[in-house]
Design a protein around this motif. Structure first.
Motif, PDB file in Angstrom:
ATOM      1  N   ALA A 271       0.793  -0.751  -0.266  1.00 49.91           N
ATOM      2  CA  ALA A 271      -0.193   0.178  -0.166  1.00 49.91           C
ATOM      3  C   ALA A 271       0.903   0.805  -0.399  1.00 49.91           C
ATOM      4  O   ALA A 271       0.567   2.224  -0.712  1.00 49.91           O
ATOM      5  CB  ALA A 271      -0.486   0.120   1.439  1.00 49.91           C
ATOM      6  N   PHE A 272       2.163   1.145   0.510  1.00 50.86           N
ATOM      7  CA  PHE A 272       2.747   2.515   0.677  1.00 50.86           C
ATOM      8  C   PHE A 272       3.180   2.460  -0.701  1.00 50.86           C
ATOM      9  O   PHE A 272       3.228   3.844  -0.913  1.00 50.86           O
ATOM     10  CB  PHE A 272       3.725   1.868   1.521  1.00 50.86           C
ATOM     11  CG  PHE A 272       5.072   3.201   2.068  1.00 50.86           C
ATOM     12  CD1 PHE A 272       4.805   4.367   2.350  1.00 50.86           C
ATOM     13  CD2 PHE A 272       6.331   2.971   1.023  1.00 50.86           C
ATOM     14  CE1 PHE A 272       5.771   5.274   2.628  1.00 50.86           C
ATOM     15  CE2 PHE A 272       7.181   3.736   1.059  1.00 50.86           C
ATOM     16  CZ  PHE A 272       6.699   4.853   2.269  1.00 50.86           C
ATOM     17  N   TYR A 273       3.697   1.822  -1.472  1.00 45.44           N
ATOM     18  CA  TYR A 273       4.399   1.491  -2.903  1.00 45.44           C
ATOM     19  C   TYR A 273       3.083   2.085  -3.920  1.00 45.44           C
ATOM     20  O   TYR A 273       3.803   2.866  -4.329  1.00 45.44           O
ATOM     21  CB  TYR A 273       5.469   0.685  -3.496  1.00 45.44           C
ATOM     22  CG  TYR A 273       6.894   0.836  -2.482  1.00 45.44           C
ATOM     23  CD1 TYR A 273       7.399   0.688  -3.455  1.00 45.44           C
ATOM     24  CD2 TYR A 273       6.872  -0.164  -1.430  1.00 45.44           C
ATOM     25  CE1 TYR A 273       9.125   0.777  -2.461  1.00 45.44           C
ATOM     26  CE2 TYR A 273       8.098  -0.298  -1.139  1.00 45.44           C
ATOM     27  CZ  TYR A 273       9.220  -0.017  -1.592  1.00 45.44           C
ATOM     28  OH  TYR A 273      10.296  -0.426  -0.972  1.00 45.44           O
ATOM     29  N   ILE A 274       2.524   1.643  -3.648  1.00 40.52           N
ATOM     30  CA  ILE A 274       1.555   1.947  -4.298  1.00 40.52           C
ATOM     31  C   ILE A 274       1.064   3.516  -4.278  1.00 40.52           C
ATOM     32  O   ILE A 274       0.762   4.239  -5.468  1.00 40.52           O
ATOM     33  CB  ILE A 274       0.762   0.775  -4.450  1.00 40.52           C
ATOM     34  CG1 ILE A 274       0.023  -0.227  -4.814  1.00 40.52           C
ATOM     35  CG2 ILE A 274      -1.236   1.699  -5.190  1.00 40.52           C
ATOM     36  CD1 ILE A 274      -0.627  -1.075  -4.193  1.00 40.52           C
ATOM     37  N   ARG A 275       0.709   4.119  -3.201  1.00 38.57           N
ATOM     38  CA  ARG A 275       0.859   5.455  -2.897  1.00 38.57           C
ATOM     39  C   ARG A 275       1.754   6.183  -2.944  1.00 38.57           C
ATOM     40  O   ARG A 275       1.538   7.559  -3.791  1.00 38.57           O
ATOM     41  CB  ARG A 275       0.450   5.504  -0.900  1.00 38.57           C
ATOM     42  CG  ARG A 275      -0.032   7.041  -0.784  1.00 38.57           C
ATOM     43  CD  ARG A 275       0.181   7.422   0.688  1.00 38.57           C
ATOM     44  NE  ARG A 275       0.102   8.725   0.624  1.00 38.57           N
ATOM     45  CZ  ARG A 275       1.307   9.593   0.889  1.00 38.57           C
ATOM     46  NH1 ARG A 275       2.615   9.222   0.851  1.00 38.57           N
ATOM     47  NH2 ARG A 275       0.972  10.948   1.988  1.00 38.57           N
ATOM     48  N   ASN A 276       2.617   6.370  -3.270  1.00 37.43           N
ATOM     49  CA  ASN A 276       4.176   6.538  -3.916  1.00 37.43           C
ATOM     50  C   ASN A 276       3.854   6.319  -5.496  1.00 37.43           C
ATOM     51  O   ASN A 276       3.884   7.680  -5.931  1.00 37.43           O
ATOM     52  CB  ASN A 276       5.218   6.471  -3.427  1.00 37.43           C
ATOM     53  CG  ASN A 276       5.311   6.674  -2.019  1.00 37.43           C
ATOM     54  OD1 ASN A 276       5.347   7.107  -1.203  1.00 37.43           O
ATOM     55  ND2 ASN A 276       5.913   5.474  -1.873  1.00 37.43           N
ATOM     56  N   TYR A 277       3.819   5.428  -6.695  1.00 40.32           N
ATOM     57  CA  TYR A 277       3.624   5.203  -7.464  1.00 40.32           C
ATOM     58  C   TYR A 277       2.708   6.046  -7.883  1.00 40.32           C
ATOM     59  O   TYR A 277       2.088   6.985  -9.283  1.00 40.32           O
ATOM     60  CB  TYR A 277       2.929   3.778  -7.922  1.00 40.32           C
ATOM     61  CG  TYR A 277       4.234   3.052  -7.859  1.00 40.32           C
ATOM     62  CD1 TYR A 277       5.700   3.036  -7.377  1.00 40.32           C
ATOM     63  CD2 TYR A 277       3.811   2.154  -7.372  1.00 40.32           C
ATOM     64  CE1 TYR A 277       6.151   2.188  -7.216  1.00 40.32           C
ATOM     65  CE2 TYR A 277       4.670   0.595  -7.391  1.00 40.32           C
ATOM     66  CZ  TYR A 277       5.970   1.189  -6.662  1.00 40.32           C
ATOM     67  OH  TYR A 277       7.342  -0.035  -6.915  1.00 40.32           O
ATOM     68  N   LEU A 278       1.029   6.409  -7.484  1.00 36.55           N
ATOM     69  CA  LEU A 278      -0.026   7.030  -7.615  1.00 36.55           C
ATOM     70  C   LEU A 278       0.399   8.315  -7.652  1.00 36.55           C
ATOM     71  O   LEU A 278       0.657   9.010  -9.022  1.00 36.55           O
ATOM     72  CB  LEU A 278      -1.308   7.163  -7.027  1.00 36.55           C
ATOM     73  CG  LEU A 278      -1.221   5.597  -7.317  1.00 36.55           C
ATOM     74  CD1 LEU A 278      -3.135   5.392  -5.951  1.00 36.55           C
ATOM     75  CD2 LEU A 278      -2.101   5.660  -7.940  1.00 36.55           C
TER      76      LEU A 278
END
Length: 348
Positions: A271-278
């Motif tokens: 979830a942390f990485y997906i947030r940064n990707y977005l």
């Protein structure tokens, strides 16, 4: 026209493999031959009726895993006497259970990969070729292993009329293999770079970071590098004593809570990485949910690349160890030939 047909085929293939994954997880086709008296399945089907040769559907990988767990729990029942709990059977069932769990993990991974490959292709993300090549590779492996099973099922039936479905099935599997190989090499030419530029800022960001790190490395002195090395060693020792050892003890004594802890940690990091990707790669042309889907797809790209890197490192380590072992064996042989008084390597 040719590119449109190819695009349609690439849209269909992920759903075909998704269907295959679902079947392997929940339903598996099996061929029953009543002429084969070597198995109980050929004699009884549980309904007190004589079985008929043909294809049947049985429980998939999940059902088989649950059955193995049930049998293993019955064998390990503490109310049973010790001589009724054979260790060899328990160890064998444990290995079977591990293989079934790995099989379930693989098919779940293939199902998720099918969805993310389609999304990256449909929304034309810059990493669509990488994901789809991995998907086609697994499709190639599945088709390659299905051909012997089809031929074995047709040969074991002992009926001439079964050749009417065996031969077309073999041709279909062969065509599938050829198609997977062709698409693995040609999928990168489906779109141009301008047509597949979604989330492309993440690629540029990664390249800029690598360039920035290389410039810093050139400016660092030997003392700074040594200080960094000592800091890494100290930090690794601290983490090993505070984190790794307690986690190892927890995994050994509390396997189920440890599995839940690891799954929760993986989800939180994801979830942390997906947030940064977005944050860095959001495309204004797509909606929030579409950007979220591409973020999950890019996360799987990173997972696959990390897994490939780890696999490559392990292969290199194994190859190095085997090379060293063979080199030592050759040296022992040379020493024994030069010094006949050496009877065996134990004398060294």
């Amino acid at each position: 026209m040719k590119s449109r047909i190819k695009l349609t085929i690439t849209y269909i293939i992920p759903f075909v493999l998704l269907l295959v994954s679902g079947f392997q997880l929940f339903l598996q086709p099996t061929f029953l031959n009543t002429n084969d008296t070597s198995t109980m399945e050929a004699l009884l089907d549980g309904t007190a009726r004589e079985p008929i040769s043909g294809f049947y559907f049985q429980g998939g990988a999940i059902s088989q895993m649950l059955l193995t767990e049930k049998i293993l729990k019955e064998i390990e029942d503490p109310s049973l006497p010790n001589d009724s709990q054979p260790e060899e059977i328990k160890n064998r069932l444990g290995r079977v259970l591990l293989g079934q769990r790995l099989q379930i993990f693989f098919y779940v991974f293939l199902a998720v990969l099918s969805l993310t490959s389609f999304l990256s292709l449909y929304f034309r993300a810059f990493f669509y070729a990488f994901l789809n090549r991995i998907l086609y590779f697994f499709g190639f492996i599945h088709g390659l292993f299905s051909m012997p099973n089809i031929a074995l099922a047709g040969a074991s039936s002992g009926r001439t009329e079964d050749l009417f479905w065996v031969i077309p099935s073999l041709f279909l599997a062969f065509a599938w293999i050829i198609g997977m190989v062709y698409l693995m090499f040609s999928i990168g030419k489906l779109f141009s770079k301008d047509e597949s530029d979604r989330f492309y800022s993440l690629k540029n960001l990664r390249e800029d970071e690598s360039e920035f790190r290389s410039e810093n490395n050139r400016s660092n002195s030997f003392a700074t590098a040594l200080l960094h090395f000592l800091g890494i060693v100290a930090l690794g020792t601290l983490i090993g004593n505070i984190v790794y050892i307690p986690l190892f003890v927890l995994q050994k004594n509390y396997s189920e809570p440890f599995g839940i802890l690891i799954a929760g940690a993986v989800l939180a990091v994801s979830a942390f990485y997906i947030r940064n990707y977005l944050k860095f790669g959001r495309s204004p042309e797509l909606s929030t949910y579409q950007n979220l889907a591409l973020g999950i797809s890019y996360l799987q790209v990173r997972f696959i690349r990390i897994a490939l890197m780890i696999t490559l490192v392990l292969v290199l380590v194994v190859v190095f160890i085997l090379f060293l072992f063979n080199l030592l064996t050759i040296n022992f042989g040379i020493l024994e030939s030069l010094f006949p008084s050496i009877d065996s390597r134990q004398n060294l």
